[in-house]
Design an enzyme around this catalytic site. Structure first.
Site, PDB file in Angstrom:
ATOM      1  N   ARG A 338       0.851  -1.188   0.000  1.00  0.00           N
ATOM      2  CA  ARG A 338       0.000   0.000   0.000  1.00  0.00           C
ATOM      3  C   ARG A 338       0.886   1.237   0.000  1.00  0.00           C
ATOM      4  O   ARG A 338       1.879   1.313   0.736  1.00  0.00           O
ATOM      5  CB  ARG A 338      -0.913   0.046   1.234  1.00  0.00           C
ATOM      6  CG  ARG A 338      -1.616  -1.245   1.591  1.00  0.00           C
ATOM      7  CD  ARG A 338      -2.421  -1.836   0.463  1.00  0.00           C
ATOM      8  NE  ARG A 338      -3.482  -0.982  -0.030  1.00  0.00           N
ATOM      9  CZ  ARG A 338      -4.156  -1.241  -1.146  1.00  0.00           C
ATOM     10  NH1 ARG A 338      -3.845  -2.286  -1.886  1.00  0.00           N
ATOM     11  NH2 ARG A 338      -5.128  -0.434  -1.525  1.00  0.00           N
ATOM     12  N   GLU A 367      -3.229   7.551  -6.365  1.00  0.00           N
ATOM     13  CA  GLU A 367      -3.071   6.917  -7.667  1.00  0.00           C
ATOM     14  C   GLU A 367      -4.100   7.450  -8.657  1.00  0.00           C
ATOM     15  O   GLU A 367      -5.278   7.592  -8.297  1.00  0.00           O
ATOM     16  CB  GLU A 367      -3.207   5.394  -7.534  1.00  0.00           C
ATOM     17  CG  GLU A 367      -2.103   4.781  -6.687  1.00  0.00           C
ATOM     18  CD  GLU A 367      -2.170   3.253  -6.617  1.00  0.00           C
ATOM     19  OE1 GLU A 367      -3.128   2.672  -7.181  1.00  0.00           O
ATOM     20  OE2 GLU A 367      -1.265   2.643  -6.008  1.00  0.00           O
ATOM     21  N   HIS A 387       0.985   0.076 -10.434  1.00  0.00           N
ATOM     22  CA  HIS A 387       0.153  -0.848  -9.642  1.00  0.00           C
ATOM     23  C   HIS A 387      -0.146  -2.125 -10.440  1.00  0.00           C
ATOM     24  O   HIS A 387      -1.302  -2.483 -10.686  1.00  0.00           O
ATOM     25  CB  HIS A 387      -1.152  -0.171  -9.228  1.00  0.00           C
ATOM     26  CG  HIS A 387      -1.751  -0.768  -7.979  1.00  0.00           C
ATOM     27  ND1 HIS A 387      -2.426  -0.032  -7.052  1.00  0.00           N
ATOM     28  CD2 HIS A 387      -1.767  -2.047  -7.509  1.00  0.00           C
ATOM     29  CE1 HIS A 387      -2.840  -0.814  -6.063  1.00  0.00           C
ATOM     30  NE2 HIS A 387      -2.448  -2.053  -6.325  1.00  0.00           N
TER      31      HIS A 387
END
Length: 649
Positions: A338, A367, A387
Site C-alpha cells: 500500500r 493513484e 500498480h
C-alpha cells in the site's frame, strides 16, 4: 458461575445438569437477582435502531441507462443486463432472523460491476444475478446507479464512500473488492448500514509476490535504466553495473500470504530472509527457515526491504524520516503493498541525502501519481510501475472468480470467508441456531412492548448443553434487533448489531448455564429496573422478564412471564391479561372478543396459587385496536390488559 473471558459471558453449572425434563427444574425467578453478579457485562450500547423484521419483496431492478459501459456490457448495441431464469435462493428473515435483512426477500439480485472484471467472474455472476457492467462512472453516475443495486464490485479506482451507502437507500447489501486492499471502501459506513464488505485476498497472492521479486531484480541490475538507454541508441555497459542478491539480507515487512511467498522466492535467489510482523506465528517462520525479528532490528540489518503490511492507522507512514536514517546506506525499499505506508517526501529526502540507495514502487499514496504531487517520479534511483502487482492473466481471472463467489455467498446470507466486517458463523451453526434466533428476536419484541420506556440494561440467560462452546453472536444480534427495530428504519443484522447497540447505549450481559441436552434450551431476557406497562411481567426482583423455548415443531413458545409459567405461541397477535382467579373470566373475555369479530386461536392461563391473581394469554387472528383493548378493560375481573403484536408466520 465460572467466568469465561473470551466469550464475554459467564457459565453456571447446575447440579442436576443430566436430569430428564430440564425445563421442569427452572430455578425460582427470585434467585436470579443474586446470580446477576456472574454476568460479564458487554457494553453493546445502542443509539440508532433496528429495521423492521420483514421488508417488502422487491422485484429485480429495471434496466437503467448505460453509463460508460464497456463493450462486454453491450449486446447488439444495447446496454446488457444479464439475467437467468433460475433465481438465487435468497432466504428471508424467517429462515435466518439475523441475516434476513441481508437477503431482503429478493428473487434475483442486481450486481453492479463498476470496474473491469475477468470474464470468468462475470459469467459466474450471470448465472445467479442481473449483472450491469458500467465502467468509468462519474461520482454522480455511481450515486444514481447504486440505488438500483444489491451489490457492487470494484477494484481500487472506485471510491465507495458514505455518500454511496446513503444513496443506496438501504438496498446495497454487499460490496466486493476485487483485490486485497479496502482503502477505497468506507467500511464503517458499510457496517452502519448492515452492508457486508468482502474482498479477494488469495487469488493474486502469487502474482503480487512475483512482481515484488521482479522489482527487486530489476532494481538490483538496473534493468529499466539499461532498457531506456538501449532504446535511446546507447551502449552503456559500465554505467549500469548492478549488485548481486546472493547472501544479501532481505527483510519481509509483513509476513502474511504475499510476504511468505516473497520469502520463498528470495530464498531461492540465495538471499538471507528475515521477517518482521507482530502477528506472525513463530512456528510458521521457523518451518520456512525465516528469522522473525523486531521492526527496529529489521531496519538495522536488512539490505533490501519488501513491504507487505496493510494500510492501517498503525502502519500509516511507518517508513518515515527517522526509519530511513537508521537504515544502511545501500538499503533499497520495494513496495507492492500500500502506498500510504511510506512517507513519500521523507523517502525523497533520504534519497537526496544518500541515506539509502533507492526504491522500487508499484503502489502510491495517491493513484495515479503526478510529477507535481509525488516527489519520487523521474528519479534515476527509483523504479516505478503502475500498480501491476496483481496484473497477470491468471491472477485477474482468479480474483474475478474469488470476488464473485464471495459476493454471491454474502447475498445468499451465508458466511463469506473473506468478509471484512462480519463475524464468521458457519452455515451448519447458523442452521442449528435459526429457531433459537427467531425465539430471542420475538422475546425481545415482547419485552419492548412490556416496558414503559426504552431500557438500556439487558440481561440474557441461556441454557445450553455446551455453554463454553455456545457462540451467541447470532442470538445476541437478534435480541438487539428485537429491542430497537421499532424505533428505526436502519437495517440490523450480524454486520452492524454491535455498532448499533453501542450507538444506543445498550449494556447487554449474557449468562450461560449448563443444562439439558440442547445446544440452546430455555432462554430468558430480563430488563433490570425497567418500568412495566404490564406489572405481571415483573419477577420477584422487579425485572421485566420473558422466557421461552423452541418446541418440538421448531416454533418459538413463551414459557415465562414475570413470575408466571405460561405456554404461548409467539406468532401473530397476543392479548395478555392479569385477572382475578375466579369463574367466568375466560367466558367474558371470549364473548367480548366475539362482539368485535375477533377469533381466538388458543388460550392459556397461568397462576401461582389458587385464589391469587392469574395471567391469561390469548392468541387472536386479528390485530387488536385500542377500542377493543379498552372494551376488554371494562370486564371487572381483569386487572391489566395489553395487546402484543408479533410477526405472523
Amino acid at each position: 458461575g465460572t467466568s469465561h473471558g473470551g466469550s464475554g459471558t459467564s457459565s453456571r453449572r447446575a447440579s442436576d445438569q443430566r436430569g430428564g425434563n430440564t425445563e421442569a427444574r427452572e430455578p425460582p425467578a427470585s434467585n436470579r437477582g443474586k446470580r446477576m453478579k456472574t454476568a460479564v457485562r458487554r457494553s453493546v450500547a445502542p443509539k440508532a435502531g433496528f429495521a423492521p423484521a420483514a421488508k417488502a419483496v422487491r422485484a429485480a431492478a429495471p434496466k437503467a441507462r448505460p453509463i460508460a459501459c464497456s463493450s462486454r456490457a453491450r449486446f447488439n448495441g444495447k446496454h446488457e443486463v444479464a439475467s437467468r431464469p433460475a433465481p438465487v435462493a435468497l432466504r428471508a428473515l424467517a429462515d435466518s432472523p439475523a441475516g434476513s435483512d441481508l437477503r431482503a426477500g429478493l428473487e434475483v439480485p442486481t450486481v453492479l460491476v463498476a470496474e473491469k472484471l475477468g470474464e470468468a467472474g462475470i459469467e459466474l455472476l450471470k448465472q445467479h444475478a442481473n449483472v450491469e457492467c458500467c465502467y468509468d462512472m462519474s461520482e454522480a453516475d455511481l450515486l444514481e446507479k447504486i440505488a438500483e443495486s444489491d451489490a457492487i464490485i470494484v477494484r481500487s479506482g472506485t471510491q465507495v464512500t458514505k455518500e454511496v451507502f446513503t444513496a443506496s437507500k438501504g438496498r446495497l447489501r454487499v460490496v466486493g473488492r476485487a483485490g486485497v486492499g479496502i482503502d477505497n471502501v468506507d467500511v464503517h459506513a458499510a457496517t452502519e448500514t448492515g452492508c457486508v464488505v468482502v474482498n479477494a485476498p488469495t487469488a493474486n497472492t502469487v502474482a503480487a509476490a512475483e512482481h515484488g521479486i521482479a522489482m527487486l531484480c530489476a532494481f538490483s541490475r538496473n534493468v529499466p535504466q539499461a532498457d531506456a538507454s538501449m532504446r535511446a541508441g546507447k551502449w552503456e555497459r559500465s554505467k549500469y553495473v548492478g549488485v548481486s542478491l546472493v547472501d544479501k539480507t532481505i527483510a519481509v515487512m509483513g509476513f502474511g500470504k504475499v510476504g511468505s511467498e516473497v520469502a520463498r522466492r528470495a530464498q531461492g535467489l540465495g538471499m538471507k530472509v528475515i521477517a518482521s510482523d507482530p502477528y506472525a506465528p513463530q512456528d510458521k517462520a521457523k518451518a520456512m527457515g525465516v528469522e522473525l525479528v523486531s521492526f527496529d532490528e529489521a531496519v538495522a540489518r536488512a539490505d533490501f526491504f519488501s513491504l507487505h503490511m496493510p494500510l492501517t492507522p498503525t502502519t500509516d507512514n511507518m517508513f518515515n524520516a527517522d526509519v530511513f536514517k537508521r537504515m544502511k546506506k545501500n538499503a533499497v525499499i520495494i513496495n507492492v503493498a500500500r502506498g500510504g505506508v511510506i512517507d513519500d517526501q521523507a523517502l525523497a529526502d533520504a534519497l537526496d541525502n544518500e541515506e539509502i540507495a533507492g526504491a522500487a514502487l508499484d503502489v502510491f499514496t495517491k493513484e495515479p501519481p503526478t510529477k507535481e504531487e509525488n516527489p519520487l517520479i523521474g528519479r534515476p534511483n527509483v523504479v516505478l510501475t503502475p500498480h501491476l502487482g496483481a496484473s497477470t492473466v491468471e491472477a485477474q481471472e482468479g480474483v474475478a472468480v474469488e470476488v464473485a463467489e464471495a459476493v454471491l455467498t454474502a447475498l445468499r446470507g451465508d458466511p463469506a470467508p473473506s468478509a471484512i466486517n462480519a463475524p464468521m458463523v458457519t452455515p451448519e451453526l447458523m442452521k442449528e441456531l435459526m429457531p433459537s434466533a427467531d425465539l430471542v428476536h420475538k422475546l425481545a419484541l415482547v419485552a419492548t412492548q412490556l416496558v414503559a420506556q426504552n431500557e438500556q440494561q439487558v440481561r440474557i440467560d441461556y441454557r445450553s448443553s455446551t455453554p463454553d462452546d455456545l457462540d451467541t453472536r447470532l442470538l445476541r444480534a437478534n435480541v438487539v434487533k428485537g429491542l430497537v427495530e421499532h424505533t428505526t428504519q436502519s437495517t440490523i443484522n450480524l454486520v452492524n448489531y454491535d455498532l448499533i447497540a453501542e450507538q444506543r447505549g445498550l449494556k447487554i450481559s449474557e449468562v450461560k448455564e449448563r443444562y439439558g441436552e440442547k445446544l440452546v434450551g430455555k432462554t430468558t431476557i430480563s430488563l433490570p429496573g425497567a418500568a412495566a406497562t404490564f406489572p405481571a411481567a415483573c419477577d420477584a426482583d422487579h425485572f421485566i422478564t420473558v422466557g421461552g423455548k423452541v418446541n418440538s415443531q421448531g416454533r418459538p413458545i413463551l414459557t415465562t412471564l414475570g413470575q408466571y409459567a405460561v405456554d404461548v405461541s409467539l406468532e401473530g397477535s397476543l392479548v395478555l391479561f392479569r385477572q382475578k382467579d375466579q369463574p367466568g373470566v375466560i367466558g367474558a373475555v371470549g364473548t367480548k372478543l366475539a362482539e368485535h369479530g375477533i377469533n381466538v386461536n388458543y388460550m392459556n392461563v397461568g397462576r401461582q396459587e389458587q385464589g391469587q391473581d392469574a395471567v391469561m394469554a390469548i392468541g387472536v387472528d386479528q390485530d387488536l385496536t385500542n377500542d377493543v383493548v379498552a372494551s376488554l378493560k371494562e370486564i371487572p375481573a381483569l386487572i391489566d390488559v395489553i395487546a402484543i403484536n408479533l410477526p405472523r408466520l
